[in-house]
Design a protein around this motif. Structure first.
Motif, PDB file in Angstrom:
ATOM      1  N   ARG A  81       0.840  -1.193   0.000  1.00  0.00           N
ATOM      2  CA  ARG A  81       0.000   0.000   0.000  1.00  0.00           C
ATOM      3  C   ARG A  81       0.877   1.246   0.000  1.00  0.00           C
ATOM      4  NH1 ARG A  81      -3.373  -1.438   5.283  1.00  0.00           N
ATOM      5  NH2 ARG A  81      -1.248  -2.027   5.861  1.00  0.00           N
ATOM      6  N   ASN A  82       0.255   2.372  -0.308  1.00  0.00           N
ATOM      7  CA  ASN A  82       0.959   3.669  -0.292  1.00  0.00           C
ATOM      8  C   ASN A  82       2.211   3.637  -1.166  1.00  0.00           C
ATOM      9  OD1 ASN A  82      -0.945   4.563   1.696  1.00  0.00           O
ATOM     10  ND2 ASN A  82       0.305   3.587   3.280  1.00  0.00           N
ATOM     11  N   ILE A  83       2.067   3.173  -2.376  1.00  0.00           N
ATOM     12  CA  ILE A  83       3.196   3.141  -3.311  1.00  0.00           C
ATOM     13  C   ILE A  83       3.530   4.576  -3.718  1.00  0.00           C
ATOM     14  CG2 ILE A  83       4.024   2.292  -5.539  1.00  0.00           C
ATOM     15  CD1 ILE A  83       1.929   0.030  -5.262  1.00  0.00           C
ATOM     16  N   ARG A  84       4.785   4.958  -3.578  1.00  0.00           N
ATOM     17  CA  ARG A  84       5.206   6.306  -3.923  1.00  0.00           C
ATOM     18  C   ARG A  84       6.543   6.258  -4.643  1.00  0.00           C
ATOM     19  NH1 ARG A  84       4.987   4.314   1.411  1.00  0.00           N
ATOM     20  NH2 ARG A  84       6.814   4.844   2.657  1.00  0.00           N
ATOM     21  N   TYR A  85       6.832   7.317  -5.371  1.00  0.00           N
ATOM     22  CA  TYR A  85       8.045   7.333  -6.189  1.00  0.00           C
ATOM     23  C   TYR A  85       8.617   8.749  -6.258  1.00  0.00           C
ATOM     24  CZ  TYR A  85       5.336   9.574  -9.871  1.00  0.00           C
ATOM     25  OH  TYR A  85       4.571  10.464 -10.585  1.00  0.00           O
ATOM     26  N   ARG A  86       9.875   8.815  -6.649  1.00  0.00           N
ATOM     27  CA  ARG A  86      10.506  10.103  -6.927  1.00  0.00           C
ATOM     28  C   ARG A  86      11.576   9.907  -7.991  1.00  0.00           C
ATOM     29  NH1 ARG A  86      12.739   9.271  -1.383  1.00  0.00           N
ATOM     30  NH2 ARG A  86      14.952   8.744  -1.594  1.00  0.00           N
ATOM     31  N   THR A  87      11.873  10.995  -8.715  1.00  0.00           N
ATOM     32  CA  THR A  87      12.904  10.974  -9.755  1.00  0.00           C
ATOM     33  C   THR A  87      14.055  11.909  -9.404  1.00  0.00           C
ATOM     34  OG1 THR A  87      11.649  12.639 -10.990  1.00  0.00           O
ATOM     35  CG2 THR A  87      11.294  10.327 -11.577  1.00  0.00           C
ATOM     36  N   ALA A  88      14.039  12.445  -8.189  1.00  0.00           N
ATOM     37  CA  ALA A  88      15.156  13.237  -7.664  1.00  0.00           C
ATOM     38  C   ALA A  88      15.592  12.608  -6.344  1.00  0.00           C
ATOM     39  CB  ALA A  88      14.733  14.691  -7.455  1.00  0.00           C
ATOM     40  N   ASP A  89      16.758  12.999  -5.841  1.00  0.00           N
ATOM     41  CA  ASP A  89      17.304  12.397  -4.617  1.00  0.00           C
ATOM     42  C   ASP A  89      17.304  10.871  -4.741  1.00  0.00           C
ATOM     43  OD1 ASP A  89      17.631  14.898  -3.354  1.00  0.00           O
ATOM     44  OD2 ASP A  89      15.531  14.905  -2.736  1.00  0.00           O
ATOM     45  N   LEU A  90      17.961  10.393  -5.780  1.00  0.00           N
ATOM     46  CA  LEU A  90      17.942   8.961  -6.081  1.00  0.00           C
ATOM     47  C   LEU A  90      19.002   8.228  -5.268  1.00  0.00           C
ATOM     48  CD1 LEU A  90      17.282   9.118  -9.921  1.00  0.00           C
ATOM     49  CD2 LEU A  90      15.673   8.622  -8.080  1.00  0.00           C
ATOM     50  N   VAL A 150     -11.736 -10.871  -6.788  1.00  0.00           N
ATOM     51  CA  VAL A 150     -10.350 -10.433  -6.936  1.00  0.00           C
ATOM     52  C   VAL A 150      -9.644 -11.412  -7.872  1.00  0.00           C
ATOM     53  CG1 VAL A 150      -8.169 -10.058  -5.737  1.00  0.00           C
ATOM     54  CG2 VAL A 150     -10.316  -9.369  -4.660  1.00  0.00           C
ATOM     55  N   PHE A 151      -9.167 -10.913  -9.003  1.00  0.00           N
ATOM     56  CA  PHE A 151      -8.588 -11.766 -10.034  1.00  0.00           C
ATOM     57  C   PHE A 151      -7.157 -11.322 -10.355  1.00  0.00           C
ATOM     58  CE2 PHE A 151     -13.172 -11.687 -10.652  1.00  0.00           C
ATOM     59  CZ  PHE A 151     -13.478 -13.051 -10.717  1.00  0.00           C
ATOM     60  N   PRO A 152      -6.312 -12.265 -10.783  1.00  0.00           N
ATOM     61  CA  PRO A 152      -4.928 -11.901 -11.121  1.00  0.00           C
ATOM     62  C   PRO A 152      -4.876 -11.030 -12.366  1.00  0.00           C
ATOM     63  CG  PRO A 152      -5.368 -14.179 -11.714  1.00  0.00           C
ATOM     64  CD  PRO A 152      -6.563 -13.711 -10.952  1.00  0.00           C
ATOM     65  N   GLY A 153      -3.863 -10.198 -12.418  1.00  0.00           N
ATOM     66  CA  GLY A 153      -3.661  -9.330 -13.572  1.00  0.00           C
ATOM     67  C   GLY A 153      -2.222  -8.865 -13.628  1.00  0.00           C
ATOM     68  N   SER A 154      -1.895  -8.176 -14.690  1.00  0.00           N
ATOM     69  CA  SER A 154      -0.529  -7.680 -14.877  1.00  0.00           C
ATOM     70  C   SER A 154      -0.365  -6.355 -14.140  1.00  0.00           C
ATOM     71  CB  SER A 154      -0.241  -7.494 -16.367  1.00  0.00           C
ATOM     72  OG  SER A 154       1.039  -6.934 -16.569  1.00  0.00           O
ATOM     73  N   PHE A 155       0.709  -6.244 -13.371  1.00  0.00           N
ATOM     74  CA  PHE A 155       0.999  -4.984 -12.680  1.00  0.00           C
ATOM     75  C   PHE A 155       2.485  -4.910 -12.379  1.00  0.00           C
ATOM     76  CE2 PHE A 155       1.575  -2.182  -9.054  1.00  0.00           C
ATOM     77  CZ  PHE A 155       0.832  -1.082  -9.434  1.00  0.00           C
ATOM     78  N   SER A 156       3.074  -3.775 -12.689  1.00  0.00           N
ATOM     79  CA  SER A 156       4.475  -3.495 -12.386  1.00  0.00           C
ATOM     80  C   SER A 156       4.547  -2.130 -11.710  1.00  0.00           C
ATOM     81  CB  SER A 156       5.322  -3.493 -13.661  1.00  0.00           C
ATOM     82  OG  SER A 156       6.556  -2.817 -13.458  1.00  0.00           O
ATOM     83  N   LYS A 157       5.133  -2.077 -10.523  1.00  0.00           N
ATOM     84  CA  LYS A 157       5.255  -0.799  -9.820  1.00  0.00           C
ATOM     85  C   LYS A 157       6.085   0.193 -10.640  1.00  0.00           C
ATOM     86  CE  LYS A 157       4.965  -2.797  -5.159  1.00  0.00           C
ATOM     87  NZ  LYS A 157       5.043  -4.231  -5.537  1.00  0.00           N
ATOM     88  N   TYR A 158       7.197  -0.273 -11.173  1.00  0.00           N
ATOM     89  CA  TYR A 158       8.066   0.607 -11.949  1.00  0.00           C
ATOM     90  C   TYR A 158       7.312   1.137 -13.171  1.00  0.00           C
ATOM     91  CZ  TYR A 158      12.374   2.146 -14.374  1.00  0.00           C
ATOM     92  OH  TYR A 158      13.344   2.878 -15.027  1.00  0.00           O
ATOM     93  N   GLU A 159       6.607   0.244 -13.866  1.00  0.00           N
ATOM     94  CA  GLU A 159       5.864   0.655 -15.051  1.00  0.00           C
ATOM     95  C   GLU A 159       4.760   1.649 -14.694  1.00  0.00           C
ATOM     96  OE1 GLU A 159       2.851  -1.378 -18.282  1.00  0.00           O
ATOM     97  OE2 GLU A 159       4.599  -2.530 -17.586  1.00  0.00           O
ATOM     98  N   ALA A 160       4.014   1.361 -13.623  1.00  0.00           N
ATOM     99  CA  ALA A 160       2.911   2.249 -13.227  1.00  0.00           C
ATOM    100  C   ALA A 160       3.427   3.619 -12.814  1.00  0.00           C
ATOM    101  CB  ALA A 160       2.115   1.604 -12.097  1.00  0.00           C
ATOM    102  N   CYS A 161       4.504   3.654 -12.039  1.00  0.00           N
ATOM    103  CA  CYS A 161       5.065   4.933 -11.594  1.00  0.00           C
ATOM    104  C   CYS A 161       5.669   5.694 -12.770  1.00  0.00           C
ATOM    105  CB  CYS A 161       6.111   4.705 -10.508  1.00  0.00           C
ATOM    106  SG  CYS A 161       5.439   4.085  -8.948  1.00  0.00           S
ATOM    107  N   TYR A 162       6.355   4.980 -13.663  1.00  0.00           N
ATOM    108  CA  TYR A 162       6.939   5.615 -14.845  1.00  0.00           C
ATOM    109  C   TYR A 162       5.849   6.230 -15.718  1.00  0.00           C
ATOM    110  CZ  TYR A 162       9.350   6.091 -19.334  1.00  0.00           C
ATOM    111  OH  TYR A 162       9.859   6.586 -20.520  1.00  0.00           O
ATOM    112  N   THR A 163       4.743   5.483 -15.908  1.00  0.00           N
ATOM    113  CA  THR A 163       3.638   5.979 -16.728  1.00  0.00           C
ATOM    114  C   THR A 163       3.022   7.228 -16.114  1.00  0.00           C
ATOM    115  OG1 THR A 163       3.140   3.751 -17.548  1.00  0.00           O
ATOM    116  CG2 THR A 163       1.392   5.393 -17.714  1.00  0.00           C
ATOM    117  N   GLN A 164       2.799   7.213 -14.785  1.00  0.00           N
ATOM    118  CA  GLN A 164       2.220   8.386 -14.130  1.00  0.00           C
ATOM    119  C   GLN A 164       3.153   9.586 -14.226  1.00  0.00           C
ATOM    120  OE1 GLN A 164      -0.045   7.975 -10.428  1.00  0.00           O
ATOM    121  NE2 GLN A 164       1.283   9.520  -9.489  1.00  0.00           N
TER     122      GLN A 164
END
Length: 286
Positions: A162-171, A211-225
């Motif tokens: 839960r609470n997935i968050r991302y940043r592209t600075a301070d890496l 609730v059914f299985p599906g494709s999900f990637s945190k990196y892909e979702a954050c990159y897309t957003q």
């Protein structure tokens, strides 16, 4: 260097609406118990090429895809252990190799400043991968995780993020776990991991819950957003520039009409054009 780990398993991901979480937890209690490290914050620093080749290739959903990340459980100091993980997926099966190093060693290795002697097979494969691509830190992702292990099958794992968050600075893994919240509408991501078939009772219960299985990637979702947000900002900037240009042109035309009228009324003498009006000339000069 501490140790290496090698995983080969099937990972199924489920997007779970917030209102279904209480019912889901009751289902999980029948098959799982809290893991040793039950609750915590996972931090991952993903590495990619400057043109984001790894993630954009992965988004095409090829049969084979791969990613490299540095992971810590919580934020890390220079001498604390972290994991370098090389993750590959082929035909629905995930293969993951990871090596534990101190944060300082891991950063030196990924920068190309250090190559340890007496390497494990995992380190050899990670170094080979680094040599194939021009990699740099691309995105930091953190999330709050609950971890479970199967009661009757210890190799069966379940996690809820839960609470997935991302940043592209301070890496840096030592820069805290803050970031932009990934917009999932309050949903959580559950992952079931096993090298065997899932218990049929569990599968049926999840199906009844909807609730059914599906494709999900945190990196892909954050990159897309992030790409969507950058495009919105570019569009807003361009729109503001067009409005300013239109406004400037309008004021300039108004001044020209005034000057022409003034000339007629005052015997051919136009007023001097101030710098403010000259700056509004679309051509850049009078």
């Amino acid at each position: 260097m501490d140790y290496q780990q090698i995983f080969r398993r099937k990972e199924q991901k489920y997007r779970v609406p917030a209102e279904e979480l209480p019912a889901l937890m009751k289902i999980l209690q029948q098959y799982f118990r809290p893991d040793i490290y039950y609750e915590g914050t996972n931090c991952s620093l993903y590495y990619d090429t400057p043109d984001h080749r790894l993630i954009t290739d992965s988004m095409e959903k090829p049969a084979f895809r791969q990613k490299l990340r540095m992971r810590s459980y919580g934020t890390s100091e220079r001498e604390q252990p972290v994991f370098i993980e090389l993750k590959k997926k082929y035909s629905g099966i995930t293969y993951k190799r990871r090596e534990s190093l101190s944060l300082a060693e891991a950063e030196a290795l990924l920068k190309g400043d250090w190559r340890p002697e007496g390497r494990t097979r995992t380190l050899d494969e990670i170094i080979w991968f680094l040599d194939q691509y021009d990699l740099e830190p691309s995105m930091f992702i953190a999330y709050d995780r609950l971890s479970y292990r199967g009661i009757d099958a210890p190799e069966l794992r379940a996690t809820i993020d839960r609470n997935i968050r991302y940043r592209t600075a301070d890496l840096f893994l030592g820069a805290g776990s803050s970031g932009h919240l990934l917009d999932l509408g309050g949903d959580a991501i559950m992952e079931l991991k096993t090298n065997r078939a899932l218990p049929m009772g569990l599968v049926r219960s999840l199906k009844r819950l909807g609730v059914f299985p599906g494709s999900f990637s945190k990196y892909e979702a954050c990159y897309t957003q992030e790409q969507r947000a950058r495009k919105t900002n570019r569009d807003r900037t361009a729109d503001a520039g067009r409005k300013l240009s239109d406004m400037s042109g309008s004021i300039w035309k108004e001044y020209q009409r005034f000057a022409a009228d003034y000339t007629i009324r005052h015997g051919g003498h136009m007023p001097e054009q101030g710098a403010a009006f000259q700056s509004l000339d679309p051509a850049g000069s009078i």
